[in-house]
Design an enzyme around this catalytic site. Structure first.
Site, PDB file in Angstrom:
ATOM      1  N   LYS A 109      -9.052   4.281   4.545  1.00 45.84           N
ATOM      2  CA  LYS A 109      -8.806   4.198   3.111  1.00 45.84           C
ATOM      3  C   LYS A 109      -9.557   5.314   2.385  1.00 45.84           C
ATOM      4  CE  LYS A 109      -6.231   0.423   2.746  1.00 45.84           C
ATOM      5  NZ  LYS A 109      -4.952   0.360   2.015  1.00 45.84           N
ATOM      6  N   LYS A 214       6.287  -3.436   4.614  1.00 40.76           N
ATOM      7  CA  LYS A 214       5.674  -4.762   4.686  1.00 40.76           C
ATOM      8  C   LYS A 214       6.770  -5.795   4.463  1.00 40.76           C
ATOM      9  CE  LYS A 214       1.062  -3.426   2.990  1.00 40.76           C
ATOM     10  NZ  LYS A 214       1.208  -1.974   2.936  1.00 40.76           N
TER      11      LYS A 214
END
Length: 330
Positions: A109, A214
C-alpha cells in the site's frame, strides 16, 4: 436464478462480528461484517461502513448468490495469492510479512494520507530487500494526482514493479498516467471498476492494462465473470478485508475465471487477529486450495459485535434488501 429470501429469513440467519486486526488496514483496527448461513452455504455481507445503500446492496446481492444459489463450477483447484503490506513503517515490514506463507508476490500500500513518497519508497524498498526475487505491486487507492503518480511510479520502479493499482482516482487521469508511462509500469484499475456506474468504462478508455476485480462490490461471482469477459483484459481477483467466509467468495471467482495470469489479493485474513472459522482460509506456500468454509458457532459468539452495532447492521440489511426487490437487478 433463485428467489430473493425474505428479510425475516436473513435476520434469522445473521451474525454480526467485529474482527480485530493485527495492524491498521484501510484506517481500521476492527473489521465488522455480517455472516449469514443460507441453504447453499455460509456467506458474508461486509460493505465498508462509509458505503451508501445503493453500493452496499450489490454486496448483499453477492452474499445471497453465495448463500442461496452457490458458486459456478471451478476450472482450477488452486489459486496463487499475494501477500499484502499495509501503509506501515519500513521497520514494521518484516513483522507483517512474517504472517504470510510463501512470498512470491507482495502488494504494498502506498499514497497513504499524511505520508510522503519517501515513506512509500522506504516501505517498498524494505520488501525488496527482504524478498529480492518476489514480484512487487503497489496500490495507491487513487491517492495521487497525475503528476504525483508519474513521479512516484518512476521512482518506485527502481525496485521493479509488476504493476501499479489505481494510482489516481479518475478514469481520464488513469489513461493519462498510462500514456505517459508508456508500458514501463503496467496500470491496474480497481476503484475505477468496482465503484463506477459503468464498470466497463475503464477498458473502453484504454486506462488500464488489467483489472482488479472484487466479487462483492460487483454483485457476485457471476456478474464479475461477465464484466471480465466483456472488458477483455486480464484480471486479478482481490478481497475487501473479508473474513474467511468472504474470502471464499473471492476464491470461487478466481477459480472460475478462464484465465488467471496473476497472483490474487486474497490473503488479507493473515492481517487479522480473529476469524470466524478454523482453520482460516489463508495461503499456504503462496496459494489457496478451493474449499468450503463453514463458520464456527463458538467463534461467531466470541467475536460478536456489541448489541448496538448488531442493530446497526440489521437496519443496513433492511435498507439494502429493499433495493433488491427486482430479481432482474441481480
Amino acid at each position: 436464478m433463485f428467489s430473493l429470501p425474505s428479510l425475516e429469513q436473513l435476520v434469522a440467519a445473521a451474525h454480526v462480528v467485529a474482527l480485530p486486526m493485527r495492524v491498521k488496514f484501510r484506517g481500521v483496527l476492527v473489521r465488522e461484517v455480517m455472516i449469514l448461513e443460507g441453504p447453499a452455504g455460509w456467506c458474508e455481507f461486509g460493505p465498508f461502513l462509509e458505503y451508501d445503500d445503493e453500493e452496499s446492496s450489490r454486496w448483499l446481492a453477492s452474499a445471497l448468490e453465495a448463500g442461496w444459489l452457490g458458486y459456478p463450477e471451478p476450472v482450477r483447484s488452486r489459486v496463487l495469492v499475494n501477500a499484502t503490506v499495509p501503509a506501515v513503517s519500513a521497520e514494521q515490514v518484516p513483522a507483517v510479512l512474517a504472517s504470510f506463507d510463501g512470498l512470491a508476490t507482495v502488494k504494498v500500500k502506498v499514497a497513504e494520507a499524511g505520508q510522503s513518497m519517501a515513506d512509500d519508497a522506504a516501505r517498498v524498498g524494505a520488501v525488496r530487500h527482504l524478498l529480492p526475487d518476489a514480484k512487487i505491486r503497489v496500490d495507491a487507492n487513487g491517492g495521487w494526482s497525475v503528476e504525483q503518480a508519474i513521479a512516484a511510479l518512476r521512482m518506485l520502479n527502481v525496485f521493479g514493479l509488476e504493476y501499479a493499482e489505481q494510482p489516481v482516482a479518475g478514469i481520464a487521469e488513469m489513461a493519462a498516467v498510462r500514456r505517459t508511462l508508456n508500458g514501463s509500469v503496467l496500470i491496474a484499475a480497481d476503484e475505477s471498476v468496482r465503484k463506477a456506474s459503468d464498470p466497463l468504462a475503464v477498458a473502453r478508455a484504454g486506462a488500464a492494462d488489467l483489472l482488479v476485480i472484487k466479487a462483492a462490490p460487483l454483485g457476485g461471482v457471476r456478474r464479475a465473470l461477465e464484466i471480465v469477459a466483456e472488458a477483455g483484459l486480464p484480471a486479478v481477483v482481490s478481497s475487501a478485508l473479508d473474513s474467511s467466509v468472504g474470502i471464499s467468495t473471492g476464491l470461487a471467482l478466481a477459480a472460475a475465471l478462464p484465465e488467471l495470469p496473476y497472483a490474487c489479493g486474497l490473503g488479507t485474513v493473515s492481517l487479522m487477529a480473529g476469524d470466524v472459522t478454523t482453520p482460516s482460509l489463508v495461503a499456504l506456500n503462496g496459494g489457496m486450495h478451493v474449499r468450503e468454509v463453514v463458520a464456527d458457532p463458538d467463534l461467531l459468539a466470541h467475536f460478536a459485535a456489541p448489541a448496538q452495532r448488531h442493530d446497526w447492521w440489521l437496519e443496513r440489511l433492511r435498507r439494502c434488501h429493499a433495493l433488491l426487490r427486482q430479481p432482474s437487478e441481480w
